[in-house]
Scaffold this motif. Structure first.
Motif, mmCIF file in Angstrom:
data_model
loop_
_atom_site.group_PDB
_atom_site.id
_atom_site.type_symbol
_atom_site.label_atom_id
_atom_site.label_comp_id
_atom_site.label_asym_id
_atom_site.label_seq_id
_atom_site.Cartn_x
_atom_site.Cartn_y
_atom_site.Cartn_z
ATOM 1 N N ASP A 126 56.682 44.662 35.798
ATOM 2 C CA ASP A 126 56.127 44.441 34.464
ATOM 3 C C ASP A 126 55.041 43.382 34.485
ATOM 4 O O ASP A 126 53.978 43.540 33.858
ATOM 5 C CB ASP A 126 57.239 44.016 33.498
ATOM 6 C CG ASP A 126 58.057 45.189 32.984
ATOM 7 O OD1 ASP A 126 57.778 46.334 33.389
ATOM 8 O OD2 ASP A 126 58.979 44.960 32.179
ATOM 9 N N VAL A 127 55.294 42.279 35.182
ATOM 10 C CA VAL A 127 54.296 41.214 35.252
ATOM 11 C C VAL A 127 53.024 41.733 35.915
ATOM 12 O O VAL A 127 51.907 41.448 35.458
ATOM 13 C CB VAL A 127 54.863 39.995 36.003
ATOM 14 C CG1 VAL A 127 53.767 38.962 36.291
ATOM 15 C CG2 VAL A 127 55.993 39.357 35.192
ATOM 16 N N LEU A 128 53.168 42.514 36.964
ATOM 17 C CA LEU A 128 52.008 43.065 37.651
ATOM 18 C C LEU A 128 51.196 43.968 36.728
ATOM 19 O O LEU A 128 49.958 43.872 36.671
ATOM 20 C CB LEU A 128 52.466 43.834 38.885
ATOM 21 C CG LEU A 128 51.382 44.359 39.820
ATOM 22 C CD1 LEU A 128 50.536 43.220 40.378
ATOM 23 C CD2 LEU A 128 52.016 45.159 40.970
ATOM 24 N N VAL A 129 51.863 44.835 35.993
ATOM 25 C CA VAL A 129 51.168 45.720 35.058
ATOM 26 C C VAL A 129 50.497 44.912 33.948
ATOM 27 O O VAL A 129 49.381 45.213 33.526
ATOM 28 C CB VAL A 129 52.150 46.755 34.467
ATOM 29 C CG1 VAL A 129 51.479 47.558 33.348
ATOM 30 C CG2 VAL A 129 52.654 47.697 35.545
ATOM 31 N N ALA A 130 51.177 43.859 33.479
ATOM 32 C CA ALA A 130 50.617 43.031 32.410
ATOM 33 C C ALA A 130 49.340 42.330 32.859
ATOM 34 O O ALA A 130 48.390 42.189 32.086
ATOM 35 C CB ALA A 130 51.649 42.002 31.954
ATOM 36 N N VAL A 131 49.297 41.889 34.119
ATOM 37 C CA VAL A 131 48.075 41.264 34.635
ATOM 38 C C VAL A 131 46.952 42.300 34.691
ATOM 39 O O VAL A 131 45.824 42.042 34.252
ATOM 40 C CB VAL A 131 48.316 40.666 36.033
ATOM 41 C CG1 VAL A 131 47.011 40.113 36.603
ATOM 42 C CG2 VAL A 131 49.367 39.567 35.977
ATOM 43 N N LYS A 132 47.246 43.470 35.197
ATOM 44 C CA LYS A 132 46.230 44.512 35.312
ATOM 45 C C LYS A 132 45.726 44.973 33.942
ATOM 46 O O LYS A 132 44.599 45.466 33.818
ATOM 47 C CB LYS A 132 46.783 45.701 36.095
ATOM 48 C CG LYS A 132 47.042 45.387 37.570
ATOM 49 C CD LYS A 132 47.612 46.597 38.297
ATOM 50 C CE LYS A 132 47.820 46.311 39.768
ATOM 51 N NZ LYS A 132 48.405 47.472 40.496
ATOM 52 N N ALA A 133 46.563 44.805 32.900
ATOM 53 C CA ALA A 133 46.152 45.204 31.551
ATOM 54 C C ALA A 133 44.946 44.412 31.060
ATOM 55 O O ALA A 133 44.213 44.869 30.185
ATOM 56 C CB ALA A 133 47.320 45.027 30.580
ATOM 57 N N LEU A 144 36.977 37.403 33.490
ATOM 58 C CA LEU A 144 37.983 38.044 34.331
ATOM 59 C C LEU A 144 37.696 37.893 35.818
ATOM 60 O O LEU A 144 38.474 38.374 36.645
ATOM 61 C CB LEU A 144 38.109 39.522 33.963
ATOM 62 C CG LEU A 144 38.617 39.800 32.550
ATOM 63 C CD1 LEU A 144 38.809 41.296 32.339
ATOM 64 C CD2 LEU A 144 39.912 39.057 32.269
ATOM 65 N N GLN A 145 36.625 37.228 36.159
ATOM 66 C CA GLN A 145 36.381 36.865 37.554
ATOM 67 C C GLN A 145 36.980 35.499 37.893
ATOM 68 O O GLN A 145 36.958 35.084 39.045
ATOM 69 C CB GLN A 145 34.871 36.859 37.841
ATOM 70 C CG GLN A 145 34.247 38.240 37.790
ATOM 71 C CD GLN A 145 34.846 39.179 38.836
ATOM 72 O OE1 GLN A 145 34.776 38.897 40.023
ATOM 73 N NE2 GLN A 145 35.413 40.279 38.397
ATOM 74 N N ARG A 146 37.513 34.810 36.896
ATOM 75 C CA ARG A 146 38.160 33.509 37.102
ATOM 76 C C ARG A 146 39.547 33.556 36.473
ATOM 77 O O ARG A 146 39.768 33.097 35.357
ATOM 78 C CB ARG A 146 37.335 32.379 36.507
ATOM 79 C CG ARG A 146 36.002 32.137 37.219
ATOM 80 C CD ARG A 146 35.365 30.843 36.727
ATOM 81 N NE ARG A 146 35.000 30.949 35.317
ATOM 82 C CZ ARG A 146 34.918 29.888 34.494
ATOM 83 N NH1 ARG A 146 35.208 28.685 34.932
ATOM 84 N NH2 ARG A 146 34.546 30.069 33.237
ATOM 85 N N GLY A 170 38.135 40.752 43.259
ATOM 86 C CA GLY A 170 37.412 41.195 42.075
ATOM 87 C C GLY A 170 37.432 42.695 41.871
ATOM 88 O O GLY A 170 36.625 43.229 41.124
ATOM 89 N N GLU A 171 38.357 43.381 42.516
ATOM 90 C CA GLU A 171 38.447 44.838 42.401
ATOM 91 C C GLU A 171 38.626 45.248 40.946
ATOM 92 O O GLU A 171 39.441 44.688 40.222
ATOM 93 C CB GLU A 171 39.623 45.332 43.252
ATOM 94 C CG GLU A 171 39.837 46.840 43.197
ATOM 95 C CD GLU A 171 41.026 47.268 44.031
ATOM 96 O OE1 GLU A 171 41.835 48.062 43.529
ATOM 97 O OE2 GLU A 171 41.142 46.798 45.175
ATOM 98 N N ALA A 172 37.851 46.221 40.534
ATOM 99 C CA ALA A 172 37.913 46.786 39.181
ATOM 100 C C ALA A 172 37.750 45.724 38.100
ATOM 101 O O ALA A 172 38.339 45.802 37.035
ATOM 102 C CB ALA A 172 39.241 47.547 38.987
ATOM 103 N N GLY A 173 36.936 44.711 38.386
ATOM 104 C CA GLY A 173 36.593 43.747 37.363
ATOM 105 C C GLY A 173 37.587 42.647 37.113
ATOM 106 O O GLY A 173 37.505 41.947 36.098
ATOM 107 N N LEU A 174 38.551 42.445 38.009
ATOM 108 C CA LEU A 174 39.550 41.395 37.837
ATOM 109 C C LEU A 174 39.699 40.650 39.156
ATOM 110 O O LEU A 174 40.035 41.250 40.178
ATOM 111 C CB LEU A 174 40.895 41.996 37.417
ATOM 112 C CG LEU A 174 42.048 41.010 37.243
ATOM 113 C CD1 LEU A 174 41.829 40.124 36.026
ATOM 114 C CD2 LEU A 174 43.373 41.759 37.118
#
Length: 288
Positions: A126-133, A144-146, A170-174
């Motif tokens: 869940d935490v991983l998905v929340a970060v990717k959100a 989102l680069q920092r 920085g993959e996919a803007g994060l």
């Protein structure tokens, strides 16, 4: 299932009255208890976003007080022994103070022990998905680069685990620059051998003792993972819940001890631990 993020509240500035009150407050003597954290004033979150279908799959967002330029993002993962009884609400005072200090704060709730899907690996996933959100949300005035992950206690274990699972390029803007553990649980083999209530919850979290589910312990323990180069472990010298040996378990990390701090001082914005946290976050964000 596709990822769905929905804004449930208008994005608001942190109230100036709250900022004035916190700025004038004297430093709180350490150590503090959990009740003192709960009693600490906080600013309301700016928005709440769903990242999944379950009731606990959402994140709260605090907008940085300085909105004229993109703000770095702190993904702040709350602790509470992975138990349903402790939710994201208790991290609000810290999130508010970090927002006032110029950070945007993304604080995920996640499924915990006592609800379907809680425990290993559901809570971590869940935490991983929340970060990717964050990549889908892309709120205004957020850089989102920092991005830096930070987590307290059991949330420290989850934040450290997620930092090892996320790309740092920085993959996919994060781009995640690193991670800060606050009284983080890093060695689940050692921690589960203890007898306090949180140590006993670690056995429930992983579904058994180390000899029963060794693969779970190996996969979940930050001690056994490849963490970002910028990994800082901030720990109180007087922590009775997560001993200082947990910070020493990751020899490659930058361990910083806050003398006299207990377990909950690390999430109380009025103690000497707060400026130490701000320094740690900025040190991580300065990484190239």
């Amino acid at each position: 299932m596709s990822l769905r993020c929905r804004l449930q509240a208008l994005l608001l500035h942190i109230p100036l009255t709250w900022l004035a009150a916190t700025a004038s407050a004297e430093q709180v003597a350490m150590p503090v208890g959990f009740a003192e954290v709960l009693a600490t004033p906080s600013a309301p979150h700016s928005g709440q976003f769903a990242y999944g279908e379950a009731q606990s799959q959402y994140a709260r967002f605090w907008r940085a007080s300085v909105a004229h330029e993109p703000a770095p993002v702190v993904v702040l993962v709350h602790g509470g022994c992975w138990l349903q009884a402790y939710d994201v609400a208790h991290i609000a005072p810290l999130a508010s103070a970090l927002a006032a200090a110029g950070f945007a704060v993304w604080a995920p709730e996640y499924r915990r022990l006592g609800e379907p899907g809680g425990g290993w690996p559901g809570s971590a996933e869940d935490v991983l998905v929340a970060v990717k959100a964050l990549r889908e949300l892309r709120p205004a005035h957020v850089d989102l680069q920092r991005v830096v992950l930070a987590g307290h206690s059991a949330g420290g274990q989850l934040a450290l685990w997620a930092s090892a699972a996320l790309p740092g390029d920085g993959e996919a803007g994060l781009r995640v620059r690193g991670v800060v553990g606050l009284a983080a649980i890093t060695d689940l083999h050692d921690y589960a051998a203890g007898n306090n209530s949180c140590q006993q919850a670690a056995v429930r979290f992983l579904g058994g003792q180390p000899d029963q589910v060794p693969a779970h312990y190996a996969a979940a323990s930050p001690r056994d993972l490849t963490l970002p180069q910028a990994t800082i472990l901030l720990h109180g010298s007087a922590d009775p819940i997560v001993p200082l040996t947990q910070a020493r378990a990751i020899t490659a990390a930058d361990m910083r001890v806050v003398e006299g701090a207990g377990h909950f001082d690390l999430i109380h914005p009025g103690t000497a631990a707060f400026p130490a946290l701000v320094r740690a976050l900025n040190d991580v964000l300065e990484q190239p």
